[in-house]
Enzyme design. Structure first.
Site, PDB file in Angstrom:
ATOM      1  N   ALA A 523       0.843  -1.198   0.000  1.00 32.77           N
ATOM      2  CA  ALA A 523       0.000   0.000   0.000  1.00 32.77           C
ATOM      3  C   ALA A 523       0.871   1.238   0.000  1.00 32.77           C
ATOM      4  CB  ALA A 523      -0.896  -0.003   1.220  1.00 32.77           C
ATOM      5  N   GLY A 683      21.433  15.212  -1.432  1.00 35.61           N
ATOM      6  CA  GLY A 683      20.274  14.388  -1.029  1.00 35.61           C
ATOM      7  C   GLY A 683      20.398  13.850   0.375  1.00 35.61           C
ATOM      8  N   LYS A 701      15.600   9.442  18.109  1.00 38.63           N
ATOM      9  CA  LYS A 701      16.477   8.254  18.100  1.00 38.63           C
ATOM     10  C   LYS A 701      17.091   8.049  19.471  1.00 38.63           C
ATOM     11  CE  LYS A 701      17.577   8.607  13.200  1.00 38.63           C
ATOM     12  NZ  LYS A 701      18.438   9.292  12.266  1.00 38.63           N
TER      13      LYS A 701
END
Ligand code: ADP
Ligand code: ASP
Ligand code: MG
Length: 841
Positions: A523, A683, A701
């Site tokens: 999905a 990126g 984290k």
């Protein structure tokens, strides 16, 4: 007579010799006699075996006829039109005769018998309707007529083929008790009768199964599916060399092939194993038939009428114990009854009274167990005996109930017994554990466990509706040489897409390692695609667009049941908070959860614990290795350390790939604004780099690491100093961000110079010390582990009870689609409970 090499020569001897190893008894059941095709197939088999040896053939009724006759009786007893069912039974039989006569084959004895029965049965039906009851004696006569017909028809058919055939009635089987519906045969008394009847007979003798005749000539039935027993007693009395049971399946399967599609046909089973399997439901041969065969050690073959070239299964005493577990069976329509109360404790003779009470009502107890505290006794009976059993026990324990010594007798209908059978089980440990784990992996609750002292079988009682799932799970656990890994992937962006590519690359190698990874659904935020079978990984993008549907969380939940998945895993490769809020529901509904998404583990502590409780309670796995430092095996390593008694003292880490890149560039002398621009260009940052610069990603984290080592903290408890002052950059649009950062360039360069003068570099560090968590820019010695980490790399430094003063250091790429997907892949493989290869023979 069979010559060496298997050649047959005609046998001229007609007189039957008892204990004749060449004598063959063949039984054809209803499934072999469904229609003319079945009769012809059976006749072919008889003919091929009769060349050269004496054969006794025992037949059931035409498929379904006994059930129709029974329906006729029951309907007539209720005052209804039983004739309607009689007509159906007779039509079914008549149609076979008619078809034969169209082919010019006459069947005189069957046709006469049928005409006679037409009027007799209808008179009996009328009588039953008038009386509103059917004495057992009449019931036996009516039900036996099915076998009377089929056996005569087979004799006619074989005679038409020119074979030497004798039809015999079953007065050769003297009965050992006076039960009209479930009699036993006196095998010793049958020996001379059979010898005499068969003495002058033909090469083939055909007999009706299912009934015998008493000394008065009255018909007594041998119990439902009694033809197997007829064949077995005839084989035992004649000392036949072999008894063959012909069916519509290739042999004895490791589980009912209608329920477990990959059940395996067994080469051989021992008598004891066959008894255990059939007693608890494996319908392939009736349990009652096995004792006479075992008693005289007569080997029994189970073969397929419709594929006689197959060797079938041999039931015999010499079955090798190569399989630890031979098969799994299940018995439906069982009721479990529990007596419980303090009054049972320490009292002698309770179990005997339970058994006596039920025996006096002719109720057979399928299994009985007593709790070790003697506080309760649970027993199982067939559903049809439930009312009688309850009454009998209520009466027997009337006194105890009256005085509160035992509580109400609790009765649970609609239960099933699932049992695991194998003689080899005796020599191995852990079989019961594996059996129970498999059942719980199918989310099935075990209500009662029983293991006999022979250790040939372990049986559990479960809810009736759960029996099929339990069977399938156990079969996979003990018989599958490959494990199915069924996954549902939610989120097919960078990481999800890469994961699918890795699945495709690894599929072959996984198969070689006996793992079959199957993507059952995928999905994205808009569409869900559930595959009928397995998703085609070549063209999932196109398929998802073309065939996917808008979806809700409920749609995901139903996949498990709709596809009958045993141990499926939902993989969350999104960053969606709402989806993370569904994990408890997923776990409660039998899914494992593998999350790349950090949102669940950084939600409230309450939810954090709820997820772990749900995983434990449901025997499911919740894995999230990629939540910190992507594929680096950080959390697994930490869990291992803690389990082995180590304790974290201090943690420091560079947990953000983007900030690792930016601070590395700063160290090279690049101004802050240029470093951020470069990291964006490569990126390495989020689309809006402020998401990285805010420090919240690192804080999440760090919270996960902290909770992993047992700190009960919320996200708010983490002290966060953003990498850049947020008010300096928060008011501008994304395109002006770099310009806005220029105002900070000078300040950053100065800090870096100052740190450099001390032999240090700036790093953005998450730190746990003294139970507190902090995320901030720190000046760290360039020689120390964190000082050397840059260019997008992550590093985690753990000072622990055992790792000091030199810490445990893990470093490597902590972001990027490939390493994250690989980390998720690793988690998926950890959800698997492996088949124990040594259990597969
Ligand atoms: P028949 O009436 O010919 O004696 P049954 O219908 O009584 O045959 O029994 C045959 C059926 O038993 C098979 O079609 C099969 O579906 C079912 N069965 C249940 N358990 C097993 C098993 N363990 N092995 C083989 N068949 C089984
Ligand atoms: N026809 C009988 C029954 O259906 C006996 C048998 O098939 O073995 O029970
Ligand atoms: Mg049958």
């Amino acid at each position: 007579m069979i010559l060496p090499g298997g050649l047959c020569v005609p046998c001229t001897r007609m007189r039957i010799e008892m204990n004749d190893p060449e004598l063959l008894v063949q039984k054809f059941g209803g499934t072999s006699l469904a229609d003319l095709k079945g009769f012809n197939a059976s006749a072919d088999i008889i003919e091929s075996h009769a060349a050269g040896r004496r054969v006794i053939v025992v037949l059931s009724a035409v498929k379904g006829v006994t059930d129709l006759l029974l329906a006729a009786i029951d309907t007539a007893v209720e005052g209804g039109n039983g004739g309607h069912y009689l007509d159906q039974a007779i039509d079914r039989e008549r149609s076979i005769i008619d078809e034969l006569s169209q082919q010019g084959i006459s069947t005189p004895s069957a046709a006469n018998f049928l005409e006679e029965q037409r009027s007799t049965l209808s008179q009996r039906e009328q009588g039953i309707r008038l009386l509103g009851q059917c004495p057992d004696e009449t019931r036996a006569k009516i039900l036996a007529s099915g076998e009377g017909f089929s056996s005569r028809l087979m004799a006619d058919l074989l005679r038409h083929r020119g074979l030497n055939v004798q039809w015999s009635d079953t007065d050769v089987l003297p009965l050992a008790n006076d039960s009209w519906l479930d009699a036993l045969v006196d095998i010793e008394a049958a020996i001379p009768l059979l010898a005499e009847r068969l003495e002058e007979g033909a090469g083939i003798t055909v007999l009706p199964g299912f009934y015998g005749r008493n000394a008065d000539g009255g018909i007594q039935l041998l119990g439902r599916n009694g033809t197997d027993y007829s064949a077995a007693v005839i084989a035992a009395a004649t000392g036949a060399g072999l008894c063959q049971i012909w069916k519509d399946v290739d042999g004895f399967f490791s589980a009912d092939p209608r329920i477990v599609s990959n059940a395996q046909c067994l080469d051989e089973v021992s008598y004891d194993e066959a008894m255990e399997l059939t007693y608890f439901g494996a319908k392939v041969i009736s349990a009652k038939a096995l004792a006479p065969l075992a008693g005289k050690q007569i080997p029994c073959e189970i073969r397929n009428t419709y594929d006689p070239s197959k060797p079938g299964t041999l039931v015999h005493s010499g079955a090798k114990r190569t399989h630890i577990v031979r098969g799994i069976s299940h018995l439906h329509d069982v009721t479990s009854i529990t007596l419980q109360g303090g009054g049972l404790r320490g009292r002698v003779g309770i179990a005997r009274r339970v058994m006596d009470a039920l025996a006096s009502e002719s109720i057979s107890i399928l299994l009985i167990v007593q709790s070790s505290s003697e506080y309760s006794i649970t027993l199982c009976v067939r559903r049809s005996d439930e009312d009688k059993a309850r009454k009998a026990l209520e009466e027997e324990f009337h006194f105890e109930r009256l005085h509160g010594l035992i509580e109400e007798i609790s009765v649970q209908s609609d239960r099933a017994v699932v049992s695991l059978v194998g003689e080899g089980m005796k020599q191995y440990r852990g079989i019961a554990a594996r059996f129970l784990t498999a059942i719980s992996s199918a989310s099935v609750n075990v209500e009662v466990i029983a293991q006999g002292s022979t250790e040939t079988a372990i049986a559990v009682v479960v809810k009736g509706e759960a029996a099929q799932s339990a069977m399938r799970a156990c079969h996979t656990a003990f018989f599958s040489d490959s494990t199915h890994i069924d996954v549902i992937l939610l989120g097919c962006g960078n990481v999800g897409g890469e994961l699918l590519a890795q699945f495709q690359r690894q599929a072959q190698s996984l198969r070689e390692h006996h793992a079959d990874l199957r993507v059952r659904a995928i999905a994205n935020s808009r569409k869900l695609l559930v595959a009928d079978d397995v998703l085609d990984l070549e063209c999932w993008r196109e398929d998802l667009e073309a065939k996917g549907r808008p979806w809700s969380f409920d749609d995901v939940i139903t996949i498990r049941e709709n596809l009958g998945l045993l141990n499926p895993t939902i993989i969350d490769c999104t960053t969606d908070e709402e989806l993370a809020g569904q994990y408890v529901r997923f776990l409660n509904n039998g899914f494992n959860v593998v999350a790349a998404n950090k949102k669940a583990n950084t939600a409230s502590l309450e939810y954090y614990h709820e997820m772990r409780d749900a995983a434990e309670k449901n025997f499911r796995k919740f894995l999230y290795e990629t939540n910190v430092a992507a594929g680096l095996p950080v959390l697994d390593t930490m869990q291992g350390l803690i389990r082995s008694g180590d304790k974290l003292k201090t943690f420091e880490g560079i947990l953000s790939g983007s900030l690792s890149m930016i601070f590395g560039l700063l160290e090279d002398g690049m101004p802050l604004s240029a470093a951020v621009a470069k990291a964006m260009e490569l990126g390495f940052t989020e689309p809006d780099p402020r998401d990285d610069l805010s420090g919240m990603d690192v804080a999440r984290k760090l919270l996960i690491v902290a909770r992993e080592v047992g700190l009960q903290l919320e996200l708010d408890d983490i002290e966060v100093e953003p990498a850049v002052p947020l008010d300096a950059v928060s008011q501008v649009g994304r395109s002006e961000l770099i310009d806005a950062l220029q105002s900070l360039d000078e300040d950053f360069s100065a800090r870096i110079r100052a740190a450099g003068a001390d032999g240090k570099v700036l790093r953005y560090v998450g730190r746990i010390e003294d139970g507190k968590c902090r995320v901030a820019i720190e000046a760290v010695p360039s020689q120390k582990p964190l000082g050397a980490v840059r260019d997008g790399e992550n590093a985690l430094v753990l000072f622990t009870r055992y790792y000091q003063p030199i810490p445990l250091v893990m470093r490597g790429y902590g972001a990027g689609a490939a390493v994250t997907a690989a980390g998720v892949f690793g988690d998926i493989l950890r959800t698997v409970w492996r088949p124990l290869d040594q259990y597969v023979g």
